[in-house]
Enzyme design. Structure first.
Site, PDB file in Angstrom:
ATOM      1  N   SER A   1      11.914   3.924   0.083  1.00 35.48           N
ATOM      2  CA  SER A   1      12.037   2.443   0.463  1.00 35.48           C
ATOM      3  C   SER A   1      13.047   2.519   1.753  1.00 35.48           C
ATOM      4  CB  SER A   1      12.468   1.827  -0.717  1.00 35.48           C
ATOM      5  OG  SER A   1      12.510   0.396  -0.264  1.00 35.48           O
TER       6      SER A   1
ATOM      7  N   ASP B   1       1.952  -2.809  -3.332  1.00 34.16           N
ATOM      8  CA  ASP B   1       3.421  -2.820  -2.470  1.00 34.16           C
ATOM      9  C   ASP B   1       3.482  -3.409  -1.189  1.00 34.16           C
ATOM     10  OD1 ASP B   1       5.914  -1.985  -1.345  1.00 34.16           O
ATOM     11  OD2 ASP B   1       5.698   0.127  -1.280  1.00 34.16           O
TER      12      ASP B   1
ATOM     13  N   HIS C   1       5.755  -0.797  -6.056  1.00 36.32           N
ATOM     14  CA  HIS C   1       7.081  -0.204  -5.199  1.00 36.32           C
ATOM     15  C   HIS C   1       8.153   0.122  -6.384  1.00 36.32           C
ATOM     16  CE1 HIS C   1       9.530  -0.009  -1.581  1.00 36.32           C
ATOM     17  NE2 HIS C   1      10.572  -0.385  -2.287  1.00 36.32           N
TER      18      HIS C   1
END
Length: 399
Positions: A189, A343, A373
């Protein structure tokens, strides 16, 4: 009596609305995902109310909840774990206990959390580091960095870069028994963003003589120019990471001024003077056909120059690695990119894969059709272990 029934019905409807989370058919263990999403939704709702009531900044409340997941450094029969500093940046070091005559490979890991949350002490990252050590017989350095809202860009980038640069010194590598030819950087991320950014920065640093062997980017966020990608449209309300939360993370990375957040949400923050940058994030030319899915590309709506002058970070390649020129990209090391179908950040990773391949970089792209995600942090799900196994297998084969 009638009023009580109506009240119960209203409460029931509101509860159902709050609990109900529409999920795709191919999601693993949907009830567990729903329960986890309710937990996330509760935390963000409480953070929102806390901010509205003037009790605490939104991010600080989320930090408080996240802190309950932190664990102290704990060694066992397989690994020795210590907390220390690299160039005044806190890191957690994991060293295999088994004897080795040869130098070991090493992973420098950068945690995610929207530049705002998380720590190397987080239970999920601690477990991933331990499994990496055990599977690869590798040294793992898990780094911290200063967080929003107290600190903004470029502090996060600088902390990670200074920590990595310190680690790559010959004397430090010798201390930890690391092979200088087998060092990789990895992150998820926001950590994937920082991993990509520092990998690029190392290429231009004359003080760094050692080169990375690989970079591994796990559902990374890589640009803050276009918040209207197909993945943002399709997954805007997926609970694990909504569009509004991602925009909040991005805007907070640069400032607490909420006017930038509003402009970003409506995709009206990039000035016409920077219009040339859109070629680097133009999904109509960089995404494969199966990810466009009939979406139509909207030409940018330009924002004011004053906003970008006050907060130029979102135009900086150190914050948005997808904005790098091709001549920079072509010198990057062997790359592994994980993207997830559900995501908002999906298309950024895919576009980076396209641009890296066009620049001649060897890239392995692992797209998880039933992924979303943050899935590596969902220990209750089978997909989490499948993805981790694929990630560690790639590292084992290529680092």
């Amino acid at each position: 009596m009638g009023s009580k029934i109506i009240l119960l019905l209203v409460v029931g409807v509101l509860t159902a609305y709050y609990v109900y989370t529409p999920l795709p058919d191919n999601i693993d263990k949907p009830w567990k995902v729903t329960a986890l999403c309710i937990t996330l939704k509760t935390a963000t709702t409480l953070a929102h109310f806390g901010e509205v009531l003037g009790i605490s900044h939104y991010i600080k409340t989320l930090m408080f909840f996240m802190s309950f997941l932190d664990v102290p450094p704990s060694s066992d029969e397989n690994v020795t774990v210590t907390d220390t500093d690299f160039n005044n940046v806190p890191v957690r070091v994991y060293i295999p206990n088994r004897k080795s005559e040869a130098l070991r490979r090493a992973i420098f890991y950068i945690h995610g959390g929207g530049f705002s949350l998380g720590s190397f002490a987080n239970f999920n990252y601690d477990m991933l580091s331990r499994r990496t050590v055990n599977r690869l017989d590798a040294v793992v350095i898990s780094t911290n960095y200063r967080l929003v809202p107290k600190y903004h860009f470029p502090n996060q980038f600088e902390d990670v870069y200074n920590s990595l640069k310190w680690f790559m010194r010959q004397d430090i590598l010798k201390k930890y028994g690391v092979d200088p030819k087998r060092i990789g950087v990895s992150g998820d991320s926001a950590g994937g963003n920082l991993a990509a950014a520092v990998s690029q920065q190392l290429l231009d640093d004359p003080d760094v003589k050692i080169k990375l062997k690989i970079q591994s980017l796990i559902y990374p966020t890589l640009q803050a120019l276009d918040m209207d990608l197909p993945s943002f449209r399709e997954n805007a309300h997926f609970p694990a990471l909504t569009k509004s939360l991602m925009v909040r993370f991005w805007s907070e990375y640069f400032t607490t001024d909420r006017s930038l957040e509003k402009a970003m949400f409506f995709n009206q923050h990039v000035p016409v003077e920077s219009s040339q940058l859109f070629k680097f994030v133009n999904w109509s030319s960089l995404l494969p056909e199966n990810f466009k899915k009939g979406h139509f590309y909207n030409s940018p709506t330009y924002g004011t120059y004053e906003l970008s002058k006050k907060y130029p970070g979102f135009l900086d390649v150190r914050a948005a690695p997808l904005l790098a020129e091709d001549n920079k990209l072509r010198s990057l090391p062997l790359t592994y990119v994980i993207t997830c179908q559900y995501d908002v950040l999906r298309d950024e990773g895919i576009m980076y894969v396209t641009r890296l391949r066009n620049a001649g970089v060897r890239v392995t792209h692992n797209h998880i059709e039933d992924g979303f995600h943050g899935v590596l942090s969902f220990h209750e799900l089978n997909i989490r272990y499948r993805l981790e196994n694929q990630y560690l297998s790639w590292l084992s084969e290529n680092l």
